[in-house]
Design an enzyme around this catalytic site. Structure first.
Site, PDB file in Angstrom:
ATOM      1  N   HIS A 196       0.810  -1.217   0.000  1.00  0.00           N
ATOM      2  CA  HIS A 196       0.000   0.000   0.000  1.00  0.00           C
ATOM      3  C   HIS A 196       0.842   1.264   0.000  1.00  0.00           C
ATOM      4  CE1 HIS A 196      -3.481  -2.578   0.915  1.00  0.00           C
ATOM      5  NE2 HIS A 196      -4.193  -1.571   0.463  1.00  0.00           N
ATOM      6  N   GLY A 197       2.063   1.198   0.451  1.00  0.00           N
ATOM      7  CA  GLY A 197       2.861   2.418   0.422  1.00  0.00           C
ATOM      8  C   GLY A 197       4.220   2.259   1.059  1.00  0.00           C
TER       9      GLY A 197
END
Length: 465
Positions: free
Chosen positions: A315-316
């Site tokens: 996700h990041g």
């Protein structure tokens, strides 16, 4: 280019639909490929070279893997794909972490992140792995394969469409009027979720984050997290609805990506209903290859933890995302070991409340990725009634009173109650359904267009992933 833009709605989409249906059937994938590259190049033309390289490399890897079934070939393909993703997405994160751990002052390389790189890289990996496993045949036509990797409906924010899902439709699909009309309705529903709900609710969350620290109270923090909980759902599920609707317009049937996740009664159930395509991908290509649940409980718990560490990183590139992944990994392990059995004995309203508290706190952690550490610390203290913050303030009451109707509508729609009631009624009245659908689509398009023209706040949260 985003779906909720005037250029897409009134220029790009009509143009591609017109040319697509004027083109003989054999040339329609070429039209999709061409317009998908135009769509991708609209905001960052240089990265078209990257996605074209992904198409070409994985196309030839697929052919080689089908012919030779070589584990070495598969490993090098995985390394190439993950290496490409890692360079753009994680270089700055790794260098920053290195500087923090060893007290160095190396200049951090900041690379622009190609939009949707996580999605199309995972699609490419699912293709080559499935070819190696013999679950699909390698694509012989590079235009068809290119259309699969670059297909604009789900290119930049999912759902993650595995090749085996649409392998036959790439070659033999038959577009129908029924699919086209239901696709329009589904697209309009997603557009309404995004523009009318996600954007409006998201501004409350931003107001909480950007407000003065003196306005920060425990109830303000929780109100902000609740708004972000709704924003990210309507933003992402709205995009998925639009992608699925667009797919139907072109004759494709993508798998569902959301199934009323905020009605879940456990964290385990929540992750069966939220971002289904990502959970399925990690289960099939990471969890099961690690051994899944077949090598004892301890190995299974280890596998769950690894999957959720990776889910957070996917996700990041920030420690807040890793923390978010660890948070869910630990909770899922606790449920697996003993809590699920206990939850089955407790009234549903209590287990739902427990789940939503967990989920809201999780989104609070997730949403702080772009917040300065000193501000994030105060926000986290507010979640758990710590620090000098009060319970509520006039600012809290102002935000709540001005948006209570919006929050009630969001709760009703996310629960699926309205959709369920409408479907139950319209199945008995086909004429009303047909007329109502046209009115519904027209109303959503009109109101969304007005909002897009009037408001500059129109982010897509999942574009950065």
């Amino acid at each position: 280019m985003v779906f909720s833009s005037l250029i897409f709605l009134y220029i790009f989409l009509p143009a591609v639909l017109l040319l697509y249906y004027l083109m003989p059937r054999k040339g329609r994938n070429a039209v999709l490929l061409l317009f998908s590259l135009i769509f991708y190049a609209w905001g960052e033309p240089v990265f078209v070279l990257g996605i074209l390289a992904s198409v070409i490399i994985n196309y030839f890897y697929g052919i080689a893997l089908q012919k030779h079934k070589s584990r070495l070939l598969l490993v090098t393909n995985i390394a190439v794909n993950l290496g490409y993703l890692g360079v753009f997405k994680y270089t700055g994160f790794v260098m920053g972490t290195f500087n923090s751990l060893f007290g160095t002052d190396a200049q951090i390389i900041k690379l622009a992140l190609p939009i949707g790189i996580s999605f199309y890289t995972f699609q490419a990996l699912s293709y080559t792995i499935d070819v190696y496993r013999g679950k699909v045949s390698a694509g012989k036509n590079i235009i068809d394969f290119g259309a699969y990797i670059t297909m604009f409906p789900q290119l930049i924010a999912g759902p993650i469409v595995r090749y085996k899902t649409i392998e036959h439709e790439l070659r033999t699909r038959r577009e129908t009027l029924e699919d086209f009309t239901s696709g329009i309705v589904r697209f309009a529903s997603g557009l309404g979720k995004k523009v009318l709900l996600a954007n409006s609710i998201g501004q409350i969350w931003d107001a909480v984050l950007e407000g003065a620290e003196s306005d920060l109270t425990t109830s303000t923090v929780w109100l902000g997290m609740l708004c972000f909980t709704f924003q990210i759902y309507f933003d992402f599920s709205g995009y998925s609805d639009m992608a699925i609707g667009l797919g139907k317009m072109f004759g494709f049937h993508f798998d569902e990506n959301f199934d009323r996740p905020y009605t879940s009664r456990s964290v385990t159930e929540f992750w069966r209903r939220w971002h289904i395509s990502l959970s399925t991908w990690f289960k099939e290509y990471v969890y099961i290859p690690l051994g899944g649940n077949k090598k004892g409980l301890l190995r299974q718990l280890r596998n769950i933890f690894i999957v959720w560490m990776l889910t957070g990183l996917w996700h990041g590139a920030a420690w807040s995302f890793v923390l978010w992944g660890v948070y869910y990994g630990i909770l899922l392990i606790i449920e697996k070991v003993f809590l699920l059995k206990l939850l089955k004995k407790i009234p549903g309203i209590i287990t739902w409340f427990y789940t939503m508290i967990i989920v809201i706190i999780g989104w609070g952690i997730f949403g702080l990725a772009d917040v300065a550490p000193e501000s994030a610390g105060g926000f986290v203290r507010g979640i758990f009634f710590m620090g000098d913050y009060g319970v509520y303030s006039s600012h809290t009451l102002y935000l709540l009173s001005g948006n209570i109707l919006l929050l009630i509508v969001a709760a009703l729609i996310s629960s699926g109650l309205i959709t369920k009631a409408v479907k139950k009624y319209i199945t008995k009245h086909e004429t009303i359904y047909a007329v109502g659908s046209m009115v519904y689509v027209g109303a959503i398009m009109f109101m969304s267009t007005v909002c897009i023209v009037a408001d500059t706040y129109n982010p897509f949260l999942y574009f950065r992933f």
